[in-house]
Design a protein around this motif. Structure first.
Motif, PDB file in Angstrom:
ATOM      1  N   VAL A  88       0.850  -1.192   0.000  1.00 41.71           N
ATOM      2  CA  VAL A  88       0.000   0.000   0.000  1.00 41.71           C
ATOM      3  C   VAL A  88       0.879   1.232   0.000  1.00 41.71           C
ATOM      4  CG1 VAL A  88      -1.875   1.205   1.151  1.00 41.71           C
ATOM      5  CG2 VAL A  88      -1.690  -1.286   1.330  1.00 41.71           C
ATOM      6  N   PRO A  89       0.781   2.083  -1.004  1.00 42.00           N
ATOM      7  CA  PRO A  89       1.607   3.281  -1.062  1.00 42.00           C
ATOM      8  C   PRO A  89       1.131   4.338  -0.079  1.00 42.00           C
ATOM      9  CG  PRO A  89       0.071   3.309  -2.874  1.00 42.00           C
ATOM     10  CD  PRO A  89      -0.131   1.993  -2.156  1.00 42.00           C
ATOM     11  N   SER A  90       2.016   5.220   0.312  1.00 42.71           N
ATOM     12  CA  SER A  90       1.650   6.320   1.202  1.00 42.71           C
ATOM     13  C   SER A  90       1.454   7.581   0.375  1.00 42.71           C
ATOM     14  CB  SER A  90       2.753   6.543   2.257  1.00 42.71           C
ATOM     15  OG  SER A  90       3.988   6.810   1.619  1.00 42.71           O
ATOM     16  N   GLY A  91       0.888   8.597   1.007  1.00 43.31           N
ATOM     17  CA  GLY A  91       0.710   9.871   0.324  1.00 43.31           C
ATOM     18  C   GLY A  91      -0.439   9.841  -0.659  1.00 43.31           C
ATOM     19  N   GLY A  92      -0.296  10.635  -1.726  1.00 43.60           N
ATOM     20  CA  GLY A  92      -1.371  10.775  -2.688  1.00 43.60           C
ATOM     21  C   GLY A  92      -1.665   9.516  -3.474  1.00 43.60           C
ATOM     22  N   SER A  93      -0.708   8.572  -3.513  1.00 45.65           N
ATOM     23  CA  SER A  93      -0.893   7.369  -4.308  1.00 45.65           C
ATOM     24  C   SER A  93      -1.934   6.429  -3.723  1.00 45.65           C
ATOM     25  CB  SER A  93       0.447   6.625  -4.435  1.00 45.65           C
ATOM     26  OG  SER A  93       1.409   7.430  -5.067  1.00 45.65           O
ATOM     27  N   ILE A  94      -2.418   6.707  -2.514  1.00 44.09           N
ATOM     28  CA  ILE A  94      -3.395   5.824  -1.882  1.00 44.09           C
ATOM     29  C   ILE A  94      -4.663   5.741  -2.726  1.00 44.09           C
ATOM     30  CG2 ILE A  94      -4.410   7.660  -0.486  1.00 44.09           C
ATOM     31  CD1 ILE A  94      -3.832   4.006   0.609  1.00 44.09           C
ATOM     32  N   GLU A  95      -5.045   6.824  -3.385  1.00 44.94           N
ATOM     33  CA  GLU A  95      -6.229   6.815  -4.233  1.00 44.94           C
ATOM     34  C   GLU A  95      -6.036   5.885  -5.428  1.00 44.94           C
ATOM     35  OE1 GLU A  95      -9.064   8.108  -3.508  1.00 44.94           O
ATOM     36  OE2 GLU A  95      -8.294   8.995  -1.662  1.00 44.94           O
ATOM     37  N   SER A  96      -4.834   5.873  -5.980  1.00 46.20           N
ATOM     38  CA  SER A  96      -4.540   4.979  -7.101  1.00 46.20           C
ATOM     39  C   SER A  96      -4.630   3.526  -6.659  1.00 46.20           C
ATOM     40  CB  SER A  96      -3.147   5.274  -7.663  1.00 46.20           C
ATOM     41  OG  SER A  96      -3.074   6.594  -8.153  1.00 46.20           O
ATOM     42  N   TYR A  97      -4.158   3.265  -5.438  1.00 41.59           N
ATOM     43  CA  TYR A  97      -4.234   1.901  -4.902  1.00 41.59           C
ATOM     44  C   TYR A  97      -5.686   1.458  -4.767  1.00 41.59           C
ATOM     45  CZ  TYR A  97      -4.093  -1.906  -1.507  1.00 41.59           C
ATOM     46  OH  TYR A  97      -4.284  -3.110  -0.858  1.00 41.59           O
ATOM     47  N   MET A  98      -6.535   2.344  -4.232  1.00 44.40           N
ATOM     48  CA  MET A  98      -7.941   2.004  -4.056  1.00 44.40           C
ATOM     49  C   MET A  98      -8.617   1.736  -5.392  1.00 44.40           C
ATOM     50  SD  MET A  98      -9.134   4.639  -1.040  1.00 44.40           S
ATOM     51  CE  MET A  98      -8.410   4.557   0.613  1.00 44.40           C
ATOM     52  N   GLN A  99      -8.290   2.548  -6.416  1.00 45.86           N
ATOM     53  CA  GLN A  99      -8.856   2.310  -7.738  1.00 45.86           C
ATOM     54  C   GLN A  99      -8.396   0.976  -8.294  1.00 45.86           C
ATOM     55  OE1 GLN A  99      -7.859   5.658 -10.207  1.00 45.86           O
ATOM     56  NE2 GLN A  99      -9.119   7.107  -9.045  1.00 45.86           N
ATOM     57  N   MET A 100      -7.133   0.635  -8.023  1.00 44.63           N
ATOM     58  CA  MET A 100      -6.585  -0.609  -8.543  1.00 44.63           C
ATOM     59  C   MET A 100      -7.264  -1.820  -7.914  1.00 44.63           C
ATOM     60  SD  MET A 100      -2.600  -1.772  -8.822  1.00 44.63           S
ATOM     61  CE  MET A 100      -2.261  -1.177  -7.157  1.00 44.63           C
ATOM     62  N   VAL A 101      -7.429  -1.819  -6.578  1.00 43.09           N
ATOM     63  CA  VAL A 101      -8.029  -2.994  -5.934  1.00 43.09           C
ATOM     64  C   VAL A 101      -9.518  -3.092  -6.253  1.00 43.09           C
ATOM     65  CG1 VAL A 101      -6.317  -3.009  -4.086  1.00 43.09           C
ATOM     66  CG2 VAL A 101      -8.454  -1.759  -3.749  1.00 43.09           C
ATOM     67  N   ASN A 102     -10.172  -1.949  -6.461  1.00 47.60           N
ATOM     68  CA  ASN A 102     -11.590  -1.983  -6.841  1.00 47.60           C
ATOM     69  C   ASN A 102     -11.780  -2.533  -8.249  1.00 47.60           C
ATOM     70  OD1 ASN A 102     -12.656  -1.015  -4.422  1.00 47.60           O
ATOM     71  ND2 ASN A 102     -12.447   1.119  -5.036  1.00 47.60           N
ATOM     72  N   GLY A 103     -10.709  -2.499  -9.038  1.00 50.72           N
ATOM     73  CA  GLY A 103     -10.785  -3.028 -10.391  1.00 50.72           C
ATOM     74  C   GLY A 103     -10.523  -4.519 -10.487  1.00 50.72           C
ATOM     75  N   ILE A 104     -10.113  -5.129  -9.382  1.00 51.72           N
ATOM     76  CA  ILE A 104      -9.868  -6.574  -9.384  1.00 51.72           C
ATOM     77  C   ILE A 104     -11.212  -7.297  -9.328  1.00 51.72           C
ATOM     78  CG2 ILE A 104      -8.806  -8.503  -8.145  1.00 51.72           C
ATOM     79  CD1 ILE A 104      -6.758  -6.514  -7.038  1.00 51.72           C
ATOM     80  N   PRO A 105     -11.475  -8.224 -10.246  1.00 52.61           N
ATOM     81  CA  PRO A 105     -12.790  -8.889 -10.287  1.00 52.61           C
ATOM     82  C   PRO A 105     -13.108  -9.620  -8.986  1.00 52.61           C
ATOM     83  CG  PRO A 105     -11.538  -9.345 -12.281  1.00 52.61           C
ATOM     84  CD  PRO A 105     -10.592  -8.695 -11.316  1.00 52.61           C
ATOM     85  N   MET A 106     -14.379  -9.570  -8.596  1.00 51.56           N
ATOM     86  CA  MET A 106     -14.847 -10.314  -7.434  1.00 51.56           C
ATOM     87  C   MET A 106     -15.104 -11.761  -7.837  1.00 51.56           C
ATOM     88  SD  MET A 106     -17.461  -7.434  -5.938  1.00 51.56           S
ATOM     89  CE  MET A 106     -18.012  -8.469  -4.589  1.00 51.56           C
TER      90      MET A 106
END
Length: 285
Positions: free
Chosen positions: A12-30
């Motif tokens: 999990v990245p720190s700083g502003g990249s946290i939003e990119s991380y959230m978008q990335m994990v939300n894009g992983i198929p359920m």
């Protein structure tokens, strides 16, 4: 937990990249229930680490959802998510697909347990919460604070009644939370084979929000929307337009609007709408 399994979780990245991380994990198929069970069986029977990786990755979004509930403690969101990911990995390793429950229902306790340990350790307050009862009061007291500053007498009484504790315990815990004399450490045995009287299921749960129910509802909504879209495609173009215009659009049209559009009577539009609804119900059932 093996180093191989630990390396599977996204960093999990720190700083502003946290939003990119959230978008990335939300894009992983359920995963569907069948896919989840198949992967879990491969992990249990064959120690298939690729199956474990897929189980972990598909549930990272739920860790983010849980970690957001602890934003009020002043700790980095990235750290809370990372600790929750550790709990998720531990849950995947212990998950038994024969029990008949979804992984998210099983994992939520492990995820919260790791986040609780992290919050308590990093508050660094002497004896803030050394027993299960004190831990429960600690987390609930934080949720009960509606403003900055100390509780007044009426607020103390209200919180005590709500949490089912004495007023003295509320005052004592608030005092502990407001002081920072020196650091403290709680035992955290990372040995998976060690036995302990504090199982994750015994940790504090937030009954105001059930993650498992939320996820199941989201999955059902997605499933229903997919079935509705497929059913709509079985209708002719005019019937699709009538259903969309009458039921699905924000700005709904009247029977007369559609009658004028197709140069037919309002009664004919009503009949077409009724027939289309019957076809939809049959297709979705």
């Amino acid at each position: 937990m093996s180093k191989q399994m630990q390396s599977m979780a996204l960093t999990v990245p720190s700083g502003g990249s946290i939003e990119s991380y959230m978008q990335m994990v939300n894009g992983i198929p359920m995963l569907t229930a069948a896919e989840e069970k198949q992967l879990a069986e491969r992990l249990v029977q064959d120690e298939d680490l690729q199956a474990a990786q897929k189980l972990i990755m598909s549930h990272l979004r739920f860790v983010v959802h849980i970690a957001k509930g602890y934003a009020g403690y002043g700790l980095p969101q990235a750290d809370l998510i990372q600790e929750g990911n550790i709990g998720l990995m531990k849950a995947v390793k212990r998950f038994d697909p024969t029990v008949g429950v979804r992984l998210v229902s099983f994992a939520v306790h492990w995820i919260k347990a790791e986040i609780h340990e992290f919050v308590l350790k990093n508050w660094r307050i002497v004896k803030v919460a050394t027993t299960k009862a004190q831990r429960k009061l600690f987390f609930n007291l934080r949720k009960s604070k509606k403003r900055l500053g100390w509780f007044n007498r009426e607020e103390i009484k209200t919180v005590a009644e709500t949490l089912g504790v004495s007023e003295r315990e509320v005052v004592e815990m608030e005092s502990r939370m407001s002081n920072s004399d020196m650091a403290f450490d709680l035992s955290n045995d990372d040995d998976d084979n060690a036995t302990t009287s504090f199982a994750p299921v015994q940790y504090l749960e937030d009954h105001s929000s059930d993650v498992a129910d939320t996820v199941e509802q989201q999955q059902w909504d997605n499933h229903a929307n997919q079935k509705l879209a497929a059913a709509l495609r079985t209708l002719d173009e005019r019937s699709q337009d009538i259903i969309n215009s009458r039921w699905l659009l924000d700005s709904k049209q009247t029977l007369q609007d559609l009658a004028d559009k197709y140069s037919v009577s309002a009664e004919r539009v009503r009949q077409l709408e009724k027939n289309a609804m019957k076809k939809l119900q049959a297709a979705m059932s």
